[in-house]
Design an enzyme around this catalytic site. Structure first.
Site, PDB file in Angstrom:
ATOM      1  N   SER A  78     -26.856  54.769 -23.680  1.00 28.08           N
ATOM      2  CA  SER A  78     -28.212  54.882 -24.270  1.00 28.08           C
ATOM      3  C   SER A  78     -29.140  55.581 -22.911  1.00 28.08           C
ATOM      4  O   SER A  78     -28.969  54.859 -21.894  1.00 28.08           O
ATOM      5  CB  SER A  78     -28.890  53.516 -24.419  1.00 28.08           C
ATOM      6  N   ASP A 110     -19.371  50.304 -27.748  1.00 30.59           N
ATOM      7  CA  ASP A 110     -19.915  49.902 -28.881  1.00 30.59           C
ATOM      8  C   ASP A 110     -18.819  50.248 -29.924  1.00 30.59           C
ATOM      9  O   ASP A 110     -18.707  51.198 -30.268  1.00 30.59           O
ATOM     10  CB  ASP A 110     -21.214  50.588 -29.164  1.00 30.59           C
TER      11      ASP A 110
END
Lengths: 66, 505
Positions: B104, B97
């Site tokens: 996550s 990211d």
């Protein structure tokens, strides 16, 4: 449950040495124990801490984050 | 009405290639994740033995939860879709990211489960570093840091996500959440040497409670990378948008102390449930929330009064004790069903009370539970032993190395932090999904039918069942797809065709 907390909760002050200074001995005993523990920890940190702290700190750059 | 608090955490890790002066964080992050996926079967693979890709259809990170946009609205954040982006068999997402590797956790049904999968994510990071070492030239090493700031003005996030009732007016969320986010810092902070604000020196702020606070400039907004807001308005529920909202919380620190993670998400889940049920006092507001956020982070005494609208004041500790009392009353009437049940719920209240009392009477007593206190104890000991002042670069190195994820270098691992979950369970959670949310269905499908899964994301899975057109199975209800719902069905399906037939889709 965490071990550390269990130990604290399950070890009430020893009552085999009653007397006015009993409590104080207890406190300083606990304090010394904590200090010894921290000393060991600091020995370990001295061993593993980055040897060139200044360069390491400077080179830690993290752009582009949220 | 409060809905079950399904929770997840996304963590962007700091990354460095040691032993090289010429590296790029995006490539390094890709290499790290590919090394992990290639190391063994921990990332599910499809028939071309490529990692199963994230499915970006329906993703709208630019959607704003407010009903109107402010005049000077921010541009939606860009989504990088071409970089490594994988789904794991534990239901987690592991991807690049911006310029960081990010994990996550899968959706979890309670705060304890979040701690387990956050620890599993750390273990995935450790294993990734080991796998990457095999791919790098001798003398080079890829290192992860679980922190949120390079101490030079660059921050990266640890975002929490909570499932909320769509009918709750956003204004109430803003008021209640801000009240909690500013004051909860006293146990969610991971500690930082010095300040990153321009012109603030070691004299004024030698050490502060959080890493993130100083990187926040707004009260409410859509941004996550510039002018960060205390309450983020991203409206992307990854679920039935008629029923649910996902509150995307960007204001917290990454915690290594498991108790801190537990309290961070546990108390927040309770606070949101109280707001949903109209059980939280929303009559008080900070006069200047951004200033209050910074002030609490800078105040190691925890006793400085924060100005409220209308002229009164409160300390962060008082605000937290008051919230705890409200939560005790609320749960006495309503129970703990929406925060994962009685056992976890009571544990949140007990730990909350214990940690607040410890912070009030003797902060060192919570050094095994709160990161900023644990780190400060090491820094104070080091300063005394080596007789150095706060500007000493060794203290800054110690501050960073607390977050080093290499087990042989991590100072957090040596700081005597209490564990809440055992290591064997976390090891298992690297590849096995939680059982109480739809992540169970996602993870099991990847594990069992990985060779026929084309793509997956939070709310759907796409199967390739041979000759038929691709089939998308929607998962718009985060509380369904649990082991109780689909465990037997998955056990009894030998093929994707059987599974789809049983699902009736």
């Amino acid at each position: 449950m965490a071990e550390r907390e269990q130990i604290k909760k399950n070890s009430p002050p020893r009552d085999d040495s009653p007397g006015d200074d009993g409590g104080q001995t207890q406190v300083s005993g606990k304090g010394e124990e904590l200090k010894a523990e921290l000393d060991d920890l600091l020995d370990e940190i001295d061993e593993v801490l980055e040897t060139n702290a200044e360069d390491f700190v400077k080179s830690y750059i993290q752009k582009g984050g949220q | 009405m409060a809905v079950p608090k399904i929770i997840g955490i996304e963590t962007e890790y700091g990354i460095m290639v040691r032993g090289s002066n010429d590296w790029n964080p995006v490539s390094a992050s890709s290499l790290l994740i590919n090394a992990y996926l290639g190391a063994d079967g921990s990332g599910a693979r499809n028939e071309k033995s490529a990692p199963i890709a994230w499915d970006f259809v329906d993703e709208t990170p630019g959607a704003d939860a407010r009903e109107f946009l402010p005049l000077e609205f921010a541009l939606p954040p860009e989504v990088e879709t071409h970089l490594v982006n994988a789904v794991l068999t534990n239901g987690a997402r592991y991807y690049v990211d911006h310029a960081h590797p990010e994990i996550s956790t899968p959706e979890c049904a309670d705060a304890l489960s979040v701690v387990l999968f956050d620890r599993a994510a750390e273990m995935i990071g450790v294993k990734s570093m080991e796998a990457a070492r095999e791919l790098l030239p001798p003398g080079q090493e890829l290192v992860l840091y679980k922190d949120n700031s390079d101490r030079k003005g660059n921050a990266y996030g640890t975002h929490e996500n909570y499932l909320l009732d769509r009918n709750l007016p956003f204004g109430q969320i803003v008021t209640g959440a801000t009240w909690h986010f500013v004051s909860r810092q006293i146990f969610t902070g991971s500690g930082k040497v010095g300040s990153e604000l321009p012109g603030v020196g070691a004299q004024q702020v030698p050490y502060q409670i959080t890493q993130r606070a100083e990187h926040f400039e707004e009260e409410v907004g859509l941004e996550t990378t510039l002018k960060r807001p205390i309450v983020n308005t991203r409206d992307e529920p990854h679920a039935d948008s008629q029923r649910y909202r996902r509150l995307h919380v960007i204001v917290g620190d990454a915690n290594i102390a498991q108790y801190a993670t537990f309290l961070k998400v546990g108390t927040s889940a309770l606070v949101f449930a109280m707001i949903e049920d109209g059980a939280m006092n929303l009559d008080r507001e900070y006069d200047d929330p951004v200033r209050a956020l910074h002030q609490v982070s800078h105040d190691l005494t925890l006793a400085r009064p924060i100005a409220l609208k209308g002229g009164r004041t409160i300390t962060a500790l008082e605000a937290q004790f008051d919230l705890l009392e409200q939560a005790e009353k609320y749960t006495a009437q309503r129970g703990f069903d929406n925060v994962g049940g009685d056992a976890v719920g009571r544990m949140i209240l007990d730990t909350w009370s214990q940690v607040l009392t410890g912070l009030e009477t003797d902060p060192d007593s919570v050094a095994s539970k709160v990161d900023w206190v644990a780190k400060k104890r090491l820094l104070d000991g080091f300063r005394e032993r080596h007789d150095c002042d706060w500007g000493d670069s060794r203290l800054r190195a110690l501050d960073l190395q607390y977050h080093d994820m290499r087990p042989d270098k991590s100072l957090a691992a040596r700081a005597g932090l209490d564990r809440l979950v055992n290591e064997a369970d976390a090891q298992e959670a690297m590849t096995k999904p939680p059982e109480g949310t739809r992540a169970y269905f996602r993870g099991r499908c990847l594990e069992k039918f990985g060779d026929q899964v084309v793509a997956a994301n939070w709310d759907s899975i796409v199967f390739d069942n041979g000759d038929e057109p691709l089939r998308r199975v929607p998962m718009m209800e985060p509380t369904r797809g649990t082991r109780a719902h689909v465990g037997t069905l998955l056990d009894e399906s030998d093929t994707v065709a059987q599974l789809l037939e049983k699902l009736g889709s």
